[in-house]
Design a protein around this motif. Sequence first.
Motif, PDB file in Angstrom:
ATOM      1  N   THR A 258       0.833  -1.209   0.000  1.00 26.67           N
ATOM      2  CA  THR A 258       0.000   0.000   0.000  1.00 26.67           C
ATOM      3  C   THR A 258       0.863   1.253   0.000  1.00 26.67           C
ATOM      4  O   THR A 258       0.584   2.232  -0.697  1.00 26.67           O
ATOM      5  CB  THR A 258      -0.913   0.024   1.255  1.00 26.67           C
ATOM      6  OG1 THR A 258      -1.681  -1.159   1.296  1.00 26.67           O
ATOM      7  CG2 THR A 258      -1.820   1.247   1.258  1.00 26.67           C
ATOM      8  N   PHE A 259       1.952   1.235   0.747  1.00 27.93           N
ATOM      9  CA  PHE A 259       2.772   2.422   0.946  1.00 27.93           C
ATOM     10  C   PHE A 259       3.759   2.635  -0.196  1.00 27.93           C
ATOM     11  O   PHE A 259       4.244   3.758  -0.392  1.00 27.93           O
ATOM     12  CB  PHE A 259       3.467   2.332   2.307  1.00 27.93           C
ATOM     13  CG  PHE A 259       2.476   2.145   3.417  1.00 27.93           C
ATOM     14  CD1 PHE A 259       1.717   3.203   3.862  1.00 27.93           C
ATOM     15  CD2 PHE A 259       2.251   0.880   3.959  1.00 27.93           C
ATOM     16  CE1 PHE A 259       0.760   3.029   4.850  1.00 27.93           C
ATOM     17  CE2 PHE A 259       1.294   0.702   4.949  1.00 27.93           C
ATOM     18  CZ  PHE A 259       0.538   1.775   5.390  1.00 27.93           C
ATOM     19  N   LEU A 260       4.009   1.581  -0.960  1.00 26.69           N
ATOM     20  CA  LEU A 260       4.807   1.731  -2.169  1.00 26.69           C
ATOM     21  C   LEU A 260       3.942   2.350  -3.261  1.00 26.69           C
ATOM     22  O   LEU A 260       4.345   3.298  -3.944  1.00 26.69           O
ATOM     23  CB  LEU A 260       5.350   0.378  -2.621  1.00 26.69           C
ATOM     24  CG  LEU A 260       6.392   0.439  -3.739  1.00 26.69           C
ATOM     25  CD1 LEU A 260       7.706   1.001  -3.224  1.00 26.69           C
ATOM     26  CD2 LEU A 260       6.618  -0.942  -4.332  1.00 26.69           C
ATOM     27  N   LYS A 261       2.727   1.807  -3.399  1.00 23.63           N
ATOM     28  CA  LYS A 261       1.811   2.295  -4.441  1.00 23.63           C
ATOM     29  C   LYS A 261       1.435   3.758  -4.223  1.00 23.63           C
ATOM     30  O   LYS A 261       1.264   4.522  -5.182  1.00 23.63           O
ATOM     31  CB  LYS A 261       0.540   1.438  -4.457  1.00 23.63           C
ATOM     32  CG  LYS A 261       0.760  -0.007  -4.893  1.00 23.63           C
ATOM     33  CD  LYS A 261      -0.506  -0.832  -4.689  1.00 23.63           C
ATOM     34  CE  LYS A 261      -0.281  -2.294  -4.987  1.00 23.63           C
ATOM     35  NZ  LYS A 261      -1.484  -3.120  -4.673  1.00 23.63           N
ATOM     36  N   SER A 262       1.284   4.159  -2.948  1.00 27.03           N
ATOM     37  CA  SER A 262       0.855   5.527  -2.646  1.00 27.03           C
ATOM     38  C   SER A 262       1.959   6.562  -2.826  1.00 27.03           C
ATOM     39  O   SER A 262       1.703   7.770  -2.832  1.00 27.03           O
ATOM     40  CB  SER A 262       0.333   5.604  -1.213  1.00 27.03           C
ATOM     41  OG  SER A 262       1.412   5.453  -0.291  1.00 27.03           O
ATOM     42  N   GLY A 263       3.198   6.101  -2.943  1.00 22.61           N
ATOM     43  CA  GLY A 263       4.336   7.014  -3.036  1.00 22.61           C
ATOM     44  C   GLY A 263       4.923   7.370  -1.689  1.00 22.61           C
ATOM     45  O   GLY A 263       5.908   8.115  -1.593  1.00 22.61           O
ATOM     46  N   ALA A 264       4.347   6.826  -0.606  1.00 23.15           N
ATOM     47  CA  ALA A 264       4.813   7.151   0.746  1.00 23.15           C
ATOM     48  C   ALA A 264       6.241   6.672   0.979  1.00 23.15           C
ATOM     49  O   ALA A 264       7.010   7.326   1.686  1.00 23.15           O
ATOM     50  CB  ALA A 264       3.871   6.541   1.777  1.00 23.15           C
ATOM     51  N   VAL A 265       6.609   5.527   0.373  1.00 16.81           N
ATOM     52  CA  VAL A 265       7.963   4.995   0.545  1.00 16.81           C
ATOM     53  C   VAL A 265       8.976   5.941  -0.102  1.00 16.81           C
ATOM     54  O   VAL A 265      10.003   6.289   0.500  1.00 16.81           O
ATOM     55  CB  VAL A 265       8.077   3.573  -0.046  1.00 16.81           C
ATOM     56  CG1 VAL A 265       9.525   3.118  -0.059  1.00 16.81           C
ATOM     57  CG2 VAL A 265       7.225   2.588   0.740  1.00 16.81           C
ATOM     58  N   HIS A 266       8.674   6.373  -1.318  1.00 17.15           N
ATOM     59  CA  HIS A 266       9.562   7.310  -2.018  1.00 17.15           C
ATOM     60  C   HIS A 266       9.711   8.604  -1.232  1.00 17.15           C
ATOM     61  O   HIS A 266      10.829   9.129  -1.049  1.00 17.15           O
ATOM     62  CB  HIS A 266       9.000   7.614  -3.412  1.00 17.15           C
ATOM     63  CG  HIS A 266       9.759   8.686  -4.142  1.00 17.15           C
ATOM     64  ND1 HIS A 266       9.427  10.029  -4.047  1.00 17.15           N
ATOM     65  CD2 HIS A 266      10.854   8.613  -4.962  1.00 17.15           C
ATOM     66  CE1 HIS A 266      10.277  10.737  -4.778  1.00 17.15           C
ATOM     67  NE2 HIS A 266      11.145   9.902  -5.335  1.00 17.15           N
ATOM     68  N   ASP A 267       8.581   9.111  -0.702  1.00 17.97           N
ATOM     69  CA  ASP A 267       8.602  10.378   0.020  1.00 17.97           C
ATOM     70  C   ASP A 267       9.452  10.301   1.283  1.00 17.97           C
ATOM     71  O   ASP A 267      10.225  11.219   1.595  1.00 17.97           O
ATOM     72  CB  ASP A 267       7.179  10.792   0.405  1.00 17.97           C
ATOM     73  CG  ASP A 267       6.337  11.187  -0.802  1.00 17.97           C
ATOM     74  OD1 ASP A 267       6.931  11.396  -1.882  1.00 17.97           O
ATOM     75  OD2 ASP A 267       5.107  11.266  -0.656  1.00 17.97           O
ATOM     76  N   ILE A 268       9.320   9.193   2.021  1.00 15.85           N
ATOM     77  CA  ILE A 268      10.057   9.107   3.282  1.00 15.85           C
ATOM     78  C   ILE A 268      11.554   8.921   3.030  1.00 15.85           C
ATOM     79  O   ILE A 268      12.391   9.439   3.777  1.00 15.85           O
ATOM     80  CB  ILE A 268       9.488   7.996   4.198  1.00 15.85           C
ATOM     81  CG1 ILE A 268       9.839   8.302   5.668  1.00 15.85           C
ATOM     82  CG2 ILE A 268       9.987   6.595   3.818  1.00 15.85           C
ATOM     83  CD1 ILE A 268       9.026   7.534   6.683  1.00 15.85           C
ATOM     84  N   VAL A 269      11.903   8.228   1.942  1.00 17.96           N
ATOM     85  CA  VAL A 269      13.325   8.086   1.579  1.00 17.96           C
ATOM     86  C   VAL A 269      13.915   9.462   1.260  1.00 17.96           C
ATOM     87  O   VAL A 269      15.031   9.789   1.698  1.00 17.96           O
ATOM     88  CB  VAL A 269      13.500   7.120   0.386  1.00 17.96           C
ATOM     89  CG1 VAL A 269      14.919   7.207  -0.167  1.00 17.96           C
ATOM     90  CG2 VAL A 269      13.201   5.688   0.804  1.00 17.96           C
ATOM     91  N   GLU A 270      13.154  10.271   0.536  1.00 18.40           N
ATOM     92  CA  GLU A 270      13.642  11.610   0.181  1.00 18.40           C
ATOM     93  C   GLU A 270      13.815  12.481   1.424  1.00 18.40           C
ATOM     94  O   GLU A 270      14.777  13.255   1.515  1.00 18.40           O
ATOM     95  CB  GLU A 270      12.672  12.283  -0.806  1.00 18.40           C
ATOM     96  CG  GLU A 270      12.641  11.640  -2.185  1.00 18.40           C
ATOM     97  CD  GLU A 270      14.023  11.582  -2.832  1.00 18.40           C
ATOM     98  OE1 GLU A 270      14.697  12.627  -2.875  1.00 18.40           O
ATOM     99  OE2 GLU A 270      14.435  10.484  -3.273  1.00 18.40           O
ATOM    100  N   ARG A 271      12.926  12.376   2.377  1.00 19.32           N
ATOM    101  CA  ARG A 271      13.033  13.168   3.594  1.00 19.32           C
ATOM    102  C   ARG A 271      14.218  12.718   4.447  1.00 19.32           C
ATOM    103  O   ARG A 271      14.868  13.535   5.102  1.00 19.32           O
ATOM    104  CB  ARG A 271      11.735  13.107   4.411  1.00 19.32           C
ATOM    105  CG  ARG A 271      10.607  13.869   3.741  1.00 19.32           C
ATOM    106  CD  ARG A 271       9.595  14.409   4.742  1.00 19.32           C
ATOM    107  NE  ARG A 271       9.062  13.400   5.635  1.00 19.32           N
ATOM    108  CZ  ARG A 271       8.188  12.474   5.279  1.00 19.32           C
ATOM    109  NH1 ARG A 271       7.778  12.400   4.026  1.00 19.32           N
ATOM    110  NH2 ARG A 271       7.735  11.601   6.149  1.00 19.32           N
ATOM    111  N   ILE A 272      14.479  11.410   4.439  1.00 18.27           N
ATOM    112  CA  ILE A 272      15.654  10.909   5.176  1.00 18.27           C
ATOM    113  C   ILE A 272      16.935  11.411   4.507  1.00 18.27           C
ATOM    114  O   ILE A 272      17.887  11.821   5.184  1.00 18.27           O
ATOM    115  CB  ILE A 272      15.634   9.364   5.254  1.00 18.27           C
ATOM    116  CG1 ILE A 272      14.427   8.888   6.085  1.00 18.27           C
ATOM    117  CG2 ILE A 272      16.927   8.847   5.879  1.00 18.27           C
ATOM    118  CD1 ILE A 272      14.174   7.395   6.000  1.00 18.27           C
TER     119      ILE A 272
END
Length: 569
Positions: A258-272
């Motif tokens: 769910t979190f890969l499809k939503s883009g949440a994984v990409h977003d949190i990697v960028e914030r880290i």
Amino acid sequence: MFLELKTQAALILKDAIKSAGFEIEDSELYFETSPHADLASRAAFKLASLARKNPKELASLIASKIEIPDGSYVGEVKAVGPYINFWASRCYLEGTVKAVREEQEKFGCGAPKDKILLEHTSANPNGPLHVGHIRNSIIGDTLARILKRAGYDVEVQYYVNDMGRQIAVVSWACERFELDLSKKSDSAIAEVYIKANAALEERPESVEYIDSLMEKVEAGDVETIESFDKAVSLSVAGIKETLLRLNVSHDKFVKESTFLKSGAVHDIVERIKATGRTDIDKGALVVDLSDYGFEKTLVIQRSNGTSLYTTRDLAYHEWKATQADRVIDVFGADHKLISGQLRATLNSIGIQEPEVVIFEFVSLPEGSMSTRRGQFISADDLFDKVTTEAFEQVESRRPDTSEEFKREVAEMVGMGAVRYDIVRVSPEKSTVFNWKEAMDFEKQGAPYIQYSHARACSILEKAKEEVAWAPNAEIDSSLLVEDSEIALIKKMALFDSIIDNCARELKPHTLAIYARELADAFNQFYRFVPVIAAEDEQVRAARLALADCARIVIANALDTLGIGAPESM
């Protein structure tokens, strides 16, 4: 009731300390349970260090200033050496009996509180739950029940790994080997998963194909995603059956994809990345958490650009933090490092960290377990074993009852034995589950507590027939003056305090110990005083009401432990 006793004792003590010329914070009253009183305070020790006086003299001085208001739950206060001891009043005892009779199943419940999101079990869907998994389920479910009784709004979640390496192996196994769907679906998945791992050891070149499946899923390949989903759904369906039998339920099953499809994984990697903590190590993206005390870096992206379970878990936790006031995770000891790194990473980007309950492992006398190698005893097999043993015991004790009764009680007793024997040990201690000992009625485990409840039910049913006892009739609880009666009432009154303590410390084993002690207090009461046979009608009515109170509180404790309370055994 005990919480109110403690509150009243605190007010009385603070007033006395003020009258003695001192000031003290609530946190410095240092109340504790004592074998010599209902409540004891070590406040004199704190004041002695400030006033540079003898704590024994201070305790006496403070005790001399005590004023107990009319109708208080506090009956007597005395200085005993440096301690200030409190004893409960008759008002407390009689109020407890009244409260149990009026509140029934709500007795021990706290006032409404915040929302908690609690995650537990979350085992990989590559086969059935085994004995190593169910300690997580039992601790998590019992905590959820405790927190709900304490007044929290609790949502329970299972985080489904539906796209990691193990699931890629499961998906490949389903393509390569025939599923035997005449078996329980999670067992069928385990069978092909074990075969697949054996095949991968013989043909290491197939590992590249497994990696390609993971890349396809991250790239959104529909056919591969459907293949993963089918395998995961089969396994999760079987896991749900097992959990249901264990009396464990989840409000939501949340897929990590769910979190890969939503883009949440990409977003949190960028914030880290934006924190300046990341580096490239052998092509992989890693996070430096050395300032949090972790020498080992945390990998959040593979060299081929794919995410890891941990990366998706970070995104999941960011979402969880928006769904509740508190987030609680139940993890095995093998997650101690990764859970610490997860908390540190979340903290570094300003996201609420979860509270983590770490438990040591449970094993069988046969040893440790591994689904990958096929070396495990499934929870289903264990449940069948204990319920078969329970059935034999019920049959030997109650041969005249129906088959349906025997099977119903056997399931309740068998599953209760499993839950109790696992939860009674503090989470941070490892344990070996011995099903024969867990089923021993003389060991004061779940069967002993359940039998105590059934005994109370039997007494009350017999009383209705023999002395026309009316459960809702008025009674005179001031007649309950025997030592065993008072001990039972005081033990019941502790229930709200036990629930509050377990909810604050997140340690459910304390409730398990209390349930056993409560059953013991009831059995001592029944052993030492005549109940139905009491000659005085009013005394008999009061004692029957007390037996009914014990039945209610034992049932409440068992329910909070997720254990059935049979009315007959």
